[in-house]
Design a protein around this motif. Structure first.
Motif, PDB file in Angstrom:
ATOM      1  N   LEU A   1      70.740  65.520  95.614  1.00 21.76           N
ATOM      2  CA  LEU A   1      69.873  65.525  96.799  1.00 21.76           C
ATOM      3  C   LEU A   1      70.231  64.334  97.673  1.00 21.76           C
ATOM      4  CD1 LEU A   1      67.416  66.717  98.318  1.00 21.76           C
ATOM      5  CD2 LEU A   1      65.979  65.193  96.939  1.00 21.76           C
ATOM      6  N   ARG A   2      70.489  64.595  98.969  1.00 22.65           N
ATOM      7  CA  ARG A   2      70.973  63.540  99.861  1.00 22.65           C
ATOM      8  C   ARG A   2      70.651  63.893 101.301  1.00 22.65           C
ATOM      9  NH1 ARG A   2      76.678  62.863 100.030  1.00 22.65           N
ATOM     10  NH2 ARG A   2      76.901  63.410  97.853  1.00 22.65           N
ATOM     11  N   PRO A   3      70.543  62.884 102.164  1.00 25.80           N
ATOM     12  CA  PRO A   3      70.565  63.176 103.601  1.00 25.80           C
ATOM     13  C   PRO A   3      71.906  63.801 103.950  1.00 25.80           C
ATOM     14  CG  PRO A   3      69.771  60.950 103.190  1.00 25.80           C
ATOM     15  CD  PRO A   3      70.321  61.450 101.889  1.00 25.80           C
TER      16      PRO A   3
ATOM     17  N   LEU B   1      68.711  67.679 104.987  1.00 31.53           N
ATOM     18  CA  LEU B   1      69.015  67.332 103.608  1.00 31.53           C
ATOM     19  C   LEU B   1      69.972  68.353 103.024  1.00 31.53           C
ATOM     20  CD1 LEU B   1      65.423  66.505 102.260  1.00 31.53           C
ATOM     21  CD2 LEU B   1      67.234  64.839 102.711  1.00 31.53           C
ATOM     22  N   ALA B   2      70.692  67.937 102.003  1.00 33.57           N
ATOM     23  CA  ALA B   2      71.548  68.835 101.229  1.00 33.57           C
ATOM     24  C   ALA B   2      71.264  68.611  99.751  1.00 33.57           C
ATOM     25  CB  ALA B   2      73.021  68.572 101.532  1.00 33.57           C
ATOM     26  N   ALA B   3      71.486  69.641  98.942  1.00 37.84           N
ATOM     27  CA  ALA B   3      71.219  69.534  97.506  1.00 37.84           C
ATOM     28  C   ALA B   3      71.833  70.726  96.794  1.00 37.84           C
ATOM     29  CB  ALA B   3      69.708  69.487  97.245  1.00 37.84           C
ATOM     30  N   GLY B   4      71.653  70.771  95.483  1.00 39.84           N
ATOM     31  CA  GLY B   4      71.979  71.936  94.678  1.00 39.84           C
ATOM     32  C   GLY B   4      70.810  72.265  93.776  1.00 39.84           C
ATOM     33  N   TRP B   5      70.653  73.550  93.438  1.00 40.80           N
ATOM     34  CA  TRP B   5      69.626  74.001  92.489  1.00 40.80           C
ATOM     35  C   TRP B   5      70.351  74.733  91.373  1.00 40.80           C
ATOM     36  CZ3 TRP B   5      66.888  76.759  97.083  1.00 40.80           C
ATOM     37  CH2 TRP B   5      66.184  75.827  97.862  1.00 40.80           C
ATOM     38  N   VAL B   6      70.252  74.253  90.137  1.00 34.90           N
ATOM     39  CA  VAL B   6      71.006  74.857  89.034  1.00 34.90           C
ATOM     40  C   VAL B   6      70.087  75.092  87.840  1.00 34.90           C
ATOM     41  CG1 VAL B   6      73.160  73.769  89.812  1.00 34.90           C
ATOM     42  CG2 VAL B   6      71.764  72.633  88.067  1.00 34.90           C
ATOM     43  N   THR B   7      70.592  75.911  86.901  1.00 40.46           N
ATOM     44  CA  THR B   7      69.890  76.239  85.655  1.00 40.46           C
ATOM     45  C   THR B   7      68.461  76.696  85.966  1.00 40.46           C
ATOM     46  OG1 THR B   7      71.163  74.395  84.698  1.00 40.46           O
ATOM     47  CG2 THR B   7      69.582  75.494  83.253  1.00 40.46           C
ATOM     48  N   GLN B   8      68.356  77.657  86.852  1.00 41.11           N
ATOM     49  CA  GLN B   8      67.045  78.065  87.373  1.00 41.11           C
ATOM     50  C   GLN B   8      66.593  79.382  86.755  1.00 41.11           C
ATOM     51  OE1 GLN B   8      66.181  77.093  91.276  1.00 41.11           O
ATOM     52  NE2 GLN B   8      64.561  78.593  91.580  1.00 41.11           N
ATOM     53  N   THR B   9      65.368  79.380  86.267  1.00 43.57           N
ATOM     54  CA  THR B   9      64.718  80.602  85.787  1.00 43.57           C
ATOM     55  C   THR B   9      63.596  80.972  86.740  1.00 43.57           C
ATOM     56  OG1 THR B   9      65.283  80.289  83.450  1.00 43.57           O
ATOM     57  CG2 THR B   9      63.345  81.616  83.919  1.00 43.57           C
TER      58      THR B   9
ATOM     59  N   VAL C   1      79.770  59.959  99.125  1.00 40.26           N
ATOM     60  CA  VAL C   1      78.655  59.103  98.730  1.00 40.26           C
ATOM     61  C   VAL C   1      77.712  59.921  97.855  1.00 40.26           C
ATOM     62  CG1 VAL C   1      76.713  57.713  99.538  1.00 40.26           C
ATOM     63  CG2 VAL C   1      78.844  57.777 100.855  1.00 40.26           C
ATOM     64  N   PRO C   2      77.459  59.488  96.613  1.00 40.38           N
ATOM     65  CA  PRO C   2      76.609  60.291  95.724  1.00 40.38           C
ATOM     66  C   PRO C   2      75.171  60.328  96.209  1.00 40.38           C
ATOM     67  CG  PRO C   2      77.097  58.161  94.732  1.00 40.38           C
ATOM     68  CD  PRO C   2      77.949  58.256  95.965  1.00 40.38           C
ATOM     69  N   GLY C   3      74.508  61.448  95.934  1.00 36.96           N
ATOM     70  CA  GLY C   3      73.093  61.562  96.210  1.00 36.96           C
ATOM     71  C   GLY C   3      72.283  61.061  95.025  1.00 36.96           C
ATOM     72  N   LEU C   4      71.024  61.480  94.950  1.00 32.61           N
ATOM     73  CA  LEU C   4      70.190  61.100  93.814  1.00 32.61           C
ATOM     74  C   LEU C   4      70.752  61.695  92.528  1.00 32.61           C
ATOM     75  CD1 LEU C   4      66.541  61.635  95.153  1.00 32.61           C
ATOM     76  CD2 LEU C   4      67.747  59.459  94.840  1.00 32.61           C
ATOM     77  N   PRO C   5      70.572  61.038  91.400  1.00 33.50           N
ATOM     78  CA  PRO C   5      70.938  61.661  90.128  1.00 33.50           C
ATOM     79  C   PRO C   5      70.158  62.955  89.925  1.00 33.50           C
ATOM     80  CG  PRO C   5      70.480  59.318  89.853  1.00 33.50           C
ATOM     81  CD  PRO C   5      70.036  59.672  91.233  1.00 33.50           C
ATOM     82  N   ALA C   6      70.749  63.884  89.185  1.00 27.61           N
ATOM     83  CA  ALA C   6      70.086  65.163  88.923  1.00 27.61           C
ATOM     84  C   ALA C   6      68.748  64.940  88.203  1.00 27.61           C
ATOM     85  CB  ALA C   6      70.996  66.050  88.087  1.00 27.61           C
ATOM     86  N   PHE C   7      67.766  65.770  88.546  1.00 25.06           N
ATOM     87  CA  PHE C   7      66.465  65.683  87.882  1.00 25.06           C
ATOM     88  C   PHE C   7      65.835  67.074  87.844  1.00 25.06           C
ATOM     89  CE2 PHE C   7      65.841  64.792  92.386  1.00 25.06           C
ATOM     90  CZ  PHE C   7      64.792  65.628  92.741  1.00 25.06           C
ATOM     91  N   PRO C   8      65.021  67.359  86.799  1.00 33.25           N
ATOM     92  CA  PRO C   8      64.374  68.668  86.702  1.00 33.25           C
ATOM     93  C   PRO C   8      63.130  68.746  87.575  1.00 33.25           C
ATOM     94  CG  PRO C   8      63.879  67.377  84.764  1.00 33.25           C
ATOM     95  CD  PRO C   8      64.820  66.548  85.596  1.00 33.25           C
TER      96      PRO C   8
END
Length: 243
Positions: free
Chosen positions: A65-67, A17-25, A74-81
């Motif tokens: 978030l995507r395979p 999987l690949a993804a990003g993690w943002v605005t993280q405390t 190809v877009p992955g899932l929409p961003a979610f908290p």
């Protein structure tokens, strides 16, 4: 020894999987080891820093978030908290990682990960930002745990050893069918800023079985990392959760 790598400890040749993690405390509390040990499977060892077992409360936004086999166009899932509560562990062969005590998420698709031992809880989760003030909130569907937090962001920092030890972890451990599984992760180093809690009300820690924290937390903020790669999980031992 406290040594932990600020950069990835391994390259993931075949990411799942690949993804990003943002605005993280990151909100880190020290606990006595005997308070945390019952929440961790016997197949893992608590990783301590200066004699304390640390627990971190980490709200953030998951992006794209995507395979990893999908082309980047190809877009992955929409961003979610998402928010996780975690502690720090080592496997029996000494590899350092994290153990999730709970994860709060508003994306129902993530609940499929419960089948492989990831303790997701569905709920309403939100993140909002006004300049240098970030607000996080969440509540589980059906009750049981909730939180509201406001964080004031400070200046960028050069991570010291403890900062790296708490934020730079390259494996997550889960348990399913009596087996401990290790999932490797790779991403660029966290760009860290100082941060201060303006307001925090939560019972996620007590819902996980922890007492009230004994000390004020250490707090970090990061704009995030956007090139996260998850490797394939592999079994690393058999264990039963302590009762």
């Amino acid at each position: 020894m406290h040594v932990v790598s600020y950069a990835p400890e391994q390259r993931i040749r075949v990411p799942a999987l690949a993804a990003g993690w943002v605005t993280q405390t990151f909100v880190h509390w020290p606990f006595r080891s005997d308070e945390v040990r019952p929440l961790v499977p016997d197949g893992l060892v608590l990783d301590e820093y200066d004699g304390a077992a640390w627990v971190s409360f980490t709200p953030f936004v998951m992006t794209d978030l995507r395979p990893s086999a999908l082309p980047t166009v190809v877009p992955g899932l929409p961003a979610f908290p998402e928010t996780n509560l975690r502690t720090y562990v080592r496997s029996r062969d000494g590899c350092r990682g994290i153990w999730f005590l709970s994860l709060e998420v508003g994306c129902p698709l993530m609940l499929a990960a419960r089948a492989v031992g990831v303790p997701y809880h569905p709920g309403t989760v939100s993140v909002s930002r006004q300049e240098d003030l970030v607000r996080y909130a969440g509540s589980r569907w059906g009750g049981g745990a909730s939180y509201e937090m406001a964080v004031r962001l400070g200046e960028p920092i050069t991570p010291a050893e403890r900062d790296e030890w708490l934020t730079s972890r390259w494996r997550a451990y889960t348990q399913r069918l009596g087996i401990i599984w290790e999932t490797p992760v790779e991403h660029e180093p966290w760009p860290l800023r100082a941060a201060a809690i303006v307001d925090l009300q939560e019972n996620v820690t007590s819902a996980a079985g922890l007492p009230r924290p004994h000390a004020e937390p250490l707090v970090h903020f990061s704009e995030g990392v956007r090139r996260v790669r998850f490797g394939l999980s592999r079994p690393v031992g058999r264990a039963a959760r302590r009762r």
